[in-house]
Scaffold this active site. Sequence first.
Site, PDB file in Angstrom:
ATOM      1  N   SER A   1     -31.488 -12.373  13.342  1.00  0.00           N
ATOM      2  CA  SER A   1     -32.874 -13.199  12.349  1.00  0.00           C
ATOM      3  C   SER A   1     -32.701 -12.353  11.442  1.00  0.00           C
ATOM      4  O   SER A   1     -32.842 -10.829  11.837  1.00  0.00           O
ATOM      5  CB  SER A   1     -33.523 -13.640  12.847  1.00  0.00           C
ATOM      6  OG  SER A   1     -34.726 -13.502  12.452  1.00  0.00           O
TER       7      SER A   1
ATOM      8  N   TYR B   1     -41.067 -11.892  18.767  1.00  0.00           N
ATOM      9  CA  TYR B   1     -39.287 -12.621  18.539  1.00  0.00           C
ATOM     10  C   TYR B   1     -39.113 -11.036  17.916  1.00  0.00           C
ATOM     11  O   TYR B   1     -38.040 -10.523  17.469  1.00  0.00           O
ATOM     12  CB  TYR B   1     -40.065 -12.961  17.325  1.00  0.00           C
ATOM     13  CG  TYR B   1     -38.479 -14.066  16.846  1.00  0.00           C
ATOM     14  CD1 TYR B   1     -38.243 -15.211  17.714  1.00  0.00           C
ATOM     15  CD2 TYR B   1     -38.886 -14.066  15.480  1.00  0.00           C
ATOM     16  CE1 TYR B   1     -37.063 -15.950  17.055  1.00  0.00           C
ATOM     17  CE2 TYR B   1     -36.846 -14.607  15.428  1.00  0.00           C
ATOM     18  CZ  TYR B   1     -36.540 -15.644  16.152  1.00  0.00           C
ATOM     19  OH  TYR B   1     -35.556 -16.330  15.414  1.00  0.00           O
TER      20      TYR B   1
HETATM   21  P1  NAD Z   1     -33.319 -24.198  19.334  1.00  0.00           P
HETATM   22  O1  NAD Z   1     -34.431 -24.494  19.696  1.00  0.00           O
HETATM   23  O2  NAD Z   1     -32.195 -25.176  17.954  1.00  0.00           O
HETATM   24  O3  NAD Z   1     -31.882 -23.990  20.107  1.00  0.00           O
HETATM   25  C1  NAD Z   1     -32.272 -22.898  20.880  1.00  0.00           C
HETATM   26  C2  NAD Z   1     -31.115 -23.181  22.843  1.00  0.00           C
HETATM   27  O4  NAD Z   1     -31.673 -22.175  22.949  1.00  0.00           O
HETATM   28  C3  NAD Z   1     -31.523 -24.990  22.736  1.00  0.00           C
HETATM   29  O5  NAD Z   1     -29.852 -24.502  23.611  1.00  0.00           O
HETATM   30  C4  NAD Z   1     -32.235 -23.955  24.289  1.00  0.00           C
HETATM   31  O6  NAD Z   1     -31.629 -25.600  25.353  1.00  0.00           O
HETATM   32  C5  NAD Z   1     -31.471 -23.491  24.373  1.00  0.00           C
HETATM   33  N1  NAD Z   1     -32.663 -21.970  25.244  1.00  0.00           N
HETATM   34  C6  NAD Z   1     -34.205 -21.654  24.918  1.00  0.00           C
HETATM   35  N2  NAD Z   1     -34.684 -21.448  26.094  1.00  0.00           N
HETATM   36  C7  NAD Z   1     -33.363 -20.931  26.689  1.00  0.00           C
HETATM   37  C8  NAD Z   1     -33.776 -20.650  28.135  1.00  0.00           C
HETATM   38  N3  NAD Z   1     -34.570 -20.277  28.279  1.00  0.00           N
HETATM   39  N4  NAD Z   1     -32.542 -20.385  28.878  1.00  0.00           N
HETATM   40  C9  NAD Z   1     -30.734 -21.407  28.502  1.00  0.00           C
HETATM   41  N5  NAD Z   1     -30.785 -21.373  26.497  1.00  0.00           N
HETATM   42  C10 NAD Z   1     -32.551 -21.706  26.618  1.00  0.00           C
HETATM   43  O7  NAD Z   1     -33.306 -23.043  18.561  1.00  0.00           O
HETATM   44  P2  NAD Z   1     -31.414 -22.605  16.895  1.00  0.00           P
HETATM   45  O8  NAD Z   1     -32.978 -22.414  15.451  1.00  0.00           O
HETATM   46  O9  NAD Z   1     -30.604 -23.464  16.976  1.00  0.00           O
HETATM   47  O10 NAD Z   1     -32.366 -21.001  17.194  1.00  0.00           O
HETATM   48  C11 NAD Z   1     -30.995 -19.975  17.768  1.00  0.00           C
HETATM   49  C12 NAD Z   1     -31.162 -18.868  17.327  1.00  0.00           C
HETATM   50  O11 NAD Z   1     -31.152 -18.565  16.597  1.00  0.00           O
HETATM   51  C13 NAD Z   1     -32.360 -18.523  18.178  1.00  0.00           C
HETATM   52  O12 NAD Z   1     -32.000 -16.864  18.670  1.00  0.00           O
HETATM   53  C14 NAD Z   1     -33.006 -18.238  17.242  1.00  0.00           C
HETATM   54  O13 NAD Z   1     -34.326 -17.270  17.312  1.00  0.00           O
HETATM   55  C15 NAD Z   1     -31.563 -17.720  16.089  1.00  0.00           C
HETATM   56  N6  NAD Z   1     -32.512 -17.938  14.758  1.00  0.00           N
HETATM   57  C16 NAD Z   1     -33.194 -18.578  14.330  1.00  0.00           C
HETATM   58  C17 NAD Z   1     -32.994 -19.271  13.186  1.00  0.00           C
HETATM   59  C18 NAD Z   1     -33.715 -20.594  12.176  1.00  0.00           C
HETATM   60  O14 NAD Z   1     -34.662 -20.411  11.071  1.00  0.00           O
HETATM   61  N7  NAD Z   1     -33.701 -21.296  12.976  1.00  0.00           N
HETATM   62  C19 NAD Z   1     -33.350 -17.995  12.259  1.00  0.00           C
HETATM   63  C20 NAD Z   1     -33.026 -16.873  12.540  1.00  0.00           C
HETATM   64  C21 NAD Z   1     -32.793 -16.805  13.954  1.00  0.00           C
END
Ligand code: NAD
Length: 256
Positions: free
Chosen positions: A138, A151
């Site tokens: 991130s 985080y």
């Molecule tokens: P999201 O909530 O849409 O998806 C998260 C996914 O992780 C889902 O499929 C969920 O079922 C899965 N998950 C959560 N806990 C779990 C567990 N214990 N075991 C297995 N699967 C699990 O979130 P997202 O925004 O797509 O985030 C995905 C990644 O991207 C994360 O690592 C997040 O930190 C990172 N990220 C997101 C953003 C953003 O703005 N959305 C920005 C930077 C980084």
Amino acid sequence: MLKGKTALVTGSTSGIGLGIAKALAAKGANIVLNGFGDHAGPHAEVAAHGTQVAYHGADMSRPDEIQAMMSFAAEKFGRVDILVNNAGIQHVARVENFPIEKWDAILAINLSSAFHATRLALPAMQKANWGRVINIASVHGLVGSAEKSAYVAAKHGIVGLTKVTALENATSGVTCNAICPGWVLTPLVQKQVDAKAQALGLSNEDATKLLLGEKEPSMQFTTPQELGELAVFFCSAAGNNVRGVAWNMDGAWAAQ
Ligand code: NAD
């Protein structure tokens, strides 16, 4: 380009993980999906690209379940060629109020899970002399924000893990890199928009503008599709010597 390769994407039933799974499938990779909630819909979306798709529901906070998932992928497809460590959760609170169980869960899911999946995937990649480990960090792997201690700590940690994994495999065909998105409008971020809207009595549109305006100069969300294309680049021949980078796609957030 990726025909005959297998990509395992953790947390790919939603958001960024699903976007990356679809982009890799579009290039011909077989996909192992993982994550909670509905998986039939995501399975169909990925399979529409004509590649083989399997699903394992490992809880990424549990090393034993991660091991079972990696064995499942190896049995199903031979080995994992591309590992995308993406599963992640968020919790927002000041350090002095941060619930201990939330700290432990964020460190386990956002950081330790990547260590476990990577350590289990590497031997087969090293044997094949080709592999790609892509860690979804991130912009919070590069800079901090208030109320996100666990985080930010986990994401800085995964950037460190990325560098060490890249170094240890630097003379081989196995690369490891991190992607550092700014805001991406997924359920994880919509919850933060909702919290702002509720706390300040704003509409969804105004809360979204406020969220972007605080951090992201482009005032635009990065999309899961764009992140998927960056993952595809890391898997391409042009990415052969891209090693240990933390590549932000953040609308100039970290440039400030
Ligand atoms: P999201 O909530 O849409 O998806 C998260 C996914 O992780 C889902 O499929 C969920 O079922 C899965 N998950 C959560 N806990 C779990 C567990 N214990 N075991 C297995 N699967 C699990 O979130 P997202 O925004 O797509 O985030 C995905 C990644 O991207 C994360 O690592 C997040 O930190 C990172 N990220 C997101 C953003 C953003 O703005 N959305 C920005 C930077 C980084």
